[in-house]
Structures are given as C-alpha cells and as structure tokens.
Write a protein that holds these residues in place. Sequence first.
Motif, PDB file in Angstrom:
ATOM      1  N   LEU A  86       1.038  -1.237  -0.348  1.00  0.00           N
ATOM      2  CA  LEU A  86      -0.255   0.095  -0.046  1.00  0.00           C
ATOM      3  C   LEU A  86       0.758   1.160   0.422  1.00  0.00           C
ATOM      4  CD1 LEU A  86      -3.119   1.053   0.324  1.00  0.00           C
ATOM      5  CD2 LEU A  86      -2.905   1.353   2.767  1.00  0.00           C
ATOM      6  N   ILE A  87       0.512   1.849  -1.482  1.00  0.00           N
ATOM      7  CA  ILE A  87       1.096   3.326  -1.510  1.00  0.00           C
ATOM      8  C   ILE A  87       0.307   4.830  -0.300  1.00  0.00           C
ATOM      9  CG2 ILE A  87       2.260   5.136  -3.082  1.00  0.00           C
ATOM     10  CD1 ILE A  87       2.831   2.556  -4.563  1.00  0.00           C
ATOM     11  N   MET A  88       1.049   5.382   0.517  1.00  0.00           N
ATOM     12  CA  MET A  88       0.901   6.638   0.862  1.00  0.00           C
ATOM     13  C   MET A  88       1.800   7.624   0.908  1.00  0.00           C
ATOM     14  SD  MET A  88      -0.637   4.836   4.678  1.00  0.00           S
ATOM     15  CE  MET A  88      -1.435   6.627   4.732  1.00  0.00           C
ATOM     16  N   GLY A  89       1.289   8.990   0.196  1.00  0.00           N
ATOM     17  CA  GLY A  89       1.793  10.066  -0.018  1.00  0.00           C
ATOM     18  C   GLY A  89       1.583  11.130  -0.279  1.00  0.00           C
ATOM     19  N   SER A  90       1.284  11.972  -0.611  1.00  0.00           N
ATOM     20  CA  SER A  90       1.501  13.418  -0.823  1.00  0.00           C
ATOM     21  C   SER A  90       1.208  13.207  -3.144  1.00  0.00           C
ATOM     22  CB  SER A  90       2.419  14.633  -1.079  1.00  0.00           C
ATOM     23  OG  SER A  90       4.065  14.222  -1.698  1.00  0.00           O
ATOM     24  N   SER A  91       1.218  14.397  -3.175  1.00  0.00           N
ATOM     25  CA  SER A  91       0.796  15.013  -4.496  1.00  0.00           C
ATOM     26  C   SER A  91       2.560  13.890  -5.792  1.00  0.00           C
ATOM     27  CB  SER A  91       0.624  16.134  -5.165  1.00  0.00           C
ATOM     28  OG  SER A  91       1.903  16.958  -4.681  1.00  0.00           O
ATOM     29  N   HIS A  92       3.124  13.894  -4.741  1.00  0.00           N
ATOM     30  CA  HIS A  92       4.210  13.533  -5.717  1.00  0.00           C
ATOM     31  C   HIS A  92       3.524  11.468  -6.008  1.00  0.00           C
ATOM     32  CE1 HIS A  92       7.471  16.602  -5.380  1.00  0.00           C
ATOM     33  NE2 HIS A  92       6.739  16.740  -4.103  1.00  0.00           N
ATOM     34  N   MET A  93       3.160  11.375  -4.794  1.00  0.00           N
ATOM     35  CA  MET A  93       2.453   9.870  -5.120  1.00  0.00           C
ATOM     36  C   MET A  93       1.491   8.996  -5.705  1.00  0.00           C
ATOM     37  SD  MET A  93       4.471   7.942  -4.307  1.00  0.00           S
ATOM     38  CE  MET A  93       6.490   8.768  -4.945  1.00  0.00           C
ATOM     39  N   GLU A  94       0.632  10.472  -5.695  1.00  0.00           N
ATOM     40  CA  GLU A  94      -0.763  10.714  -6.297  1.00  0.00           C
ATOM     41  C   GLU A  94      -0.423  10.639  -8.120  1.00  0.00           C
ATOM     42  OE1 GLU A  94      -4.503  13.238  -6.425  1.00  0.00           O
ATOM     43  OE2 GLU A  94      -2.413  15.067  -7.014  1.00  0.00           O
ATOM     44  N   ALA A  95       1.171  11.522  -8.419  1.00  0.00           N
ATOM     45  CA  ALA A  95       1.455  11.726  -9.788  1.00  0.00           C
ATOM     46  C   ALA A  95       0.994  11.844 -10.619  1.00  0.00           C
ATOM     47  CB  ALA A  95       1.651  10.002 -10.291  1.00  0.00           C
ATOM     48  N   GLY A  96      -0.140  12.927 -10.724  1.00  0.00           N
ATOM     49  CA  GLY A  96      -0.731  13.908 -11.749  1.00  0.00           C
ATOM     50  C   GLY A  96       0.152  14.355 -12.677  1.00  0.00           C
TER      51      GLY A  96
END
Length: 331
Positions: A86-96
């Motif tokens: 499971l990957i949690m994080g900010s917009s970096h992991m959101e990867a938009g």
Amino acid sequence: MCKKCLKWFIKAFFAGCFAFFAMTFFCMFYYNSPVHFPNSSGATDHIWTPNTFYSQCREGISNGKTNNEGFANSFDYETRMNINVLIMGSSHMEAGNVLMSESTVSKLNALLGSNTAYNIGISGHTFPICCNNLESALMYYHPSEYVVIETSKLDFTDDELNSILDGSISELADHSEGILAMLSKNQFLRLTYYQIKGFLEQGGDKKEADISNKSFGNTVDNLLLDNVLSYIANIASENETNIIICYHPTTQINSDGSLLLPDNMEDRKVFSDLCENNGIIFLDMTDRFQQEYNTKHILPHGFCNSSVGSGHLNKFGHEMIAEELYKIIEQ
C-alpha cells in the motif's frame, strides 16, 4: 442609459460570456482536476471524484482517470482484494504530473508482474497526515507485506511530531459543499484562483528555499521522532505489515551544472538509525538521484514546461523509486 451605452454593454456582456466559455473549454484539457470529497474510510482525508477524467499541462503533460475509489490507479479496488504493498503519500505519489503508466505504483506493479501494489497518495497528504491516517488505512486495505509512506522532508517540527502522537492534526479542508464546491467544478475559475494565489505568495514563506550548503541543523527532537516512529511501527505490527519510509530529497541545479542536494547526511543517518531501531525500513533516494545525474544527467524532478530540476517527481524520479522499492520487496 443611452442606446449607445446599452449597445456597448450588451456586446461586452456577450463577449465576456463567450470568452468565459471558451476558456472553460480550454481548461478542460489544459488543467482539469476533479473535485475532492471526504473519505469515509479515514485512509485519507479526502478522495477525488471517482471514475473521472483529469488532465494537467501546467507542470508536466498528463491525463488519466481516477478509479472507482477516486485514487490514481489503473485498476478498480474490490472489497478485500489482495494488496501486498500500500502506497501512501502526497501529490508526488498521486503522480498527476505524469501519465498513469509512468507513476511509481504502475512501474512497481510492472516489476512485480501483478497489480498487488495500490496507491492512495493524494495531494496535501504530508508525512504527519499519512501517519495520522495510517491505522485507518491499514485496517481498511490490509496490505500483507508493506505500507510505503512517502516524504520529501525529514525536518519535522515538534508541533508536527506531537500532533501525530496526540491525534491533533487538523483534517485538510473540504470543498465538496457550498459555493467553493460550485466554483471548483469550473476548471477556468479554479485555475484562475490558483494563479492569483501563487502570485500573491511570491516572495512569501512558501517561496522555494535555496538548498545549497544547507543542513537541517539537528532541529528535530530525536527523542520525539523516536516516539513517533515507535508509534507507527506498533500500528503496523498490530496490522501484520511492515513500514517503508521513502525519502526523496528536493533538488536544484547549480550555476556550474552540478546537482544540489540538501547537505543533511548526519540527519539522514540519525533518521535511518531510528527507523532501524523501530523495525522500519528507510529508503533514502539521495544517492540514487546523485548517481543518475552524474552518470546519465537524469533529474528526478522537473518537466519541459516547468523549472529545471524542481517541482514534482517526473517519470524518471518515479521509475527510480519504483526500482528501489522493488529491490527491497525482492530481498
């Protein structure tokens, strides 16, 4: 009002309406971000509108579609589905800012050969917020092997660390109701708001800091940090999984073309030791970023339409992180 003035007003009104609709249509492709809603599971503070198209051309060039939960995954979530990572994080992991196929979770699943990694990274979810949501996330998704928590900083304040321990972190603002929700559904108005906000913040506290020759200066209370790491490690243990904290430092390019990274070797060593003492795996991307730049002149941040080497992770940064995570999982 004279007829001439009335005629001018009518022309101006219709011209303004035409311009407004034209810009709205343009922004549907240039900057189209879904509206967010509260997340009932508590795994994140909010989610994006499920099954919704999004696009981004302000920083990077990308588009995609949120899954049935409102997260950036190429597949839908099914109740009690098998999730290994499971990957949690900010917009970096959101990867938009990159294509969905170029994100960390997509690259990791390609290396693993199956859709066993699931991404709930979302804008604004910093390390303290992810720690605050950790227990709910693990109880809802039940990752069998690892939960990855992404962070781009290690210098947390005492207030941030204390707020994790006492649960006093404020949830991110919800704009799903009222006039803000109505305005945020129009991409032109939303983009205009962000542009004005960014202009007003120029030169303020949020201006990007110069990281050259700068260290965190041991400003973090190590005992307090140790308590936080012990706290989240216990949560992971109770849910029969393991934590990987993925640190990716900010980067800048010096005038001579060399890569600038935060001069925080001592702080990273302390953080790594505290993680090890609490059974947490610490993935430090600093050396990998430096190696890729020295040998291939590849930068982990920045895009063709943004500042060189700064901003969000680009496709190379996502690929590097995915490869390092894969090494850990395979070991």
